[in-house]
Design a protein around this motif. Structure first.
Motif, short mmCIF file in Angstrom:
data_model
loop_
_atom_site.label_atom_id
_atom_site.label_comp_id
_atom_site.label_asym_id
_atom_site.label_seq_id
_atom_site.Cartn_x
_atom_site.Cartn_y
_atom_site.Cartn_z
N ALA A 55 0.85 -1.19 0.00
CA ALA A 55 0.00 0.00 0.00
C ALA A 55 0.88 1.24 0.00
N SER A 56 0.46 2.24 -0.76
CA SER A 56 1.14 3.53 -0.78
C SER A 56 0.21 4.58 -0.20
N VAL A 57 0.70 5.32 0.80
CA VAL A 57 -0.10 6.34 1.49
C VAL A 57 0.66 7.65 1.49
N ARG A 58 0.00 8.73 1.02
CA ARG A 58 0.62 10.06 1.04
C ARG A 58 0.20 10.76 2.33
N ALA A 111 5.31 25.50 12.87
CA ALA A 111 4.90 24.33 12.09
C ALA A 111 5.34 24.53 10.64
N GLU A 112 5.99 23.51 10.06
CA GLU A 112 6.50 23.58 8.70
C GLU A 112 5.80 22.53 7.84
N PRO A 113 5.60 22.81 6.55
CA PRO A 113 4.91 21.85 5.69
C PRO A 113 5.77 20.62 5.39
N PHE A 114 5.11 19.49 5.18
CA PHE A 114 5.79 18.27 4.75
C PHE A 114 4.86 17.51 3.80
N ASN A 115 5.46 16.63 2.99
CA ASN A 115 4.72 15.83 2.02
C ASN A 115 5.53 14.57 1.78
N GLU A 116 5.04 13.41 2.24
CA GLU A 116 5.77 12.15 2.12
C GLU A 116 4.84 11.05 1.63
N VAL A 117 5.43 10.07 0.93
CA VAL A 117 4.69 8.87 0.56
C VAL A 117 5.33 7.72 1.33
N TRP A 118 4.50 7.01 2.09
CA TRP A 118 4.95 5.84 2.84
C TRP A 118 4.49 4.60 2.11
#
Length: 65
Positions: free
Chosen positions: A22-25, A38-45
């Motif tokens: 499974a891929s989850v953003r 607070a700083e932005p982040f964007n990751e795919v696990w």
């Protein structure tokens, strides 16, 4: 000071001969220290789970998006 935010989106699930993948953003904002902004982040696990047996979901990888 803004509160951290977390959003999750299931991008897809596929099954191979031996495991489900499974891929989850995950995206939003995060604080690296107690009083930091607070700083932005964007990751795919990428999570993997055996097709048979009782193994649970395991983290197989993380990619910065």
């Amino acid at each position: 000071c803004a509160l951290p935010i977390l959003d999750a989106e299931l991008l897809g699930v596929e099954t191979t001969a031996g495991e489900h993948i499974a891929s989850v953003r995950f995206s939003g904002t995060i604080r690296e220290a107690q009083n930091a902004p607070a700083e932005p982040f964007n990751e795919v696990w990428v999570l993997a789970k055996p097709v048979s047996g009782q193994g649970g979901w395991l983290l197989a990888g993380v990619q910065q998006a």
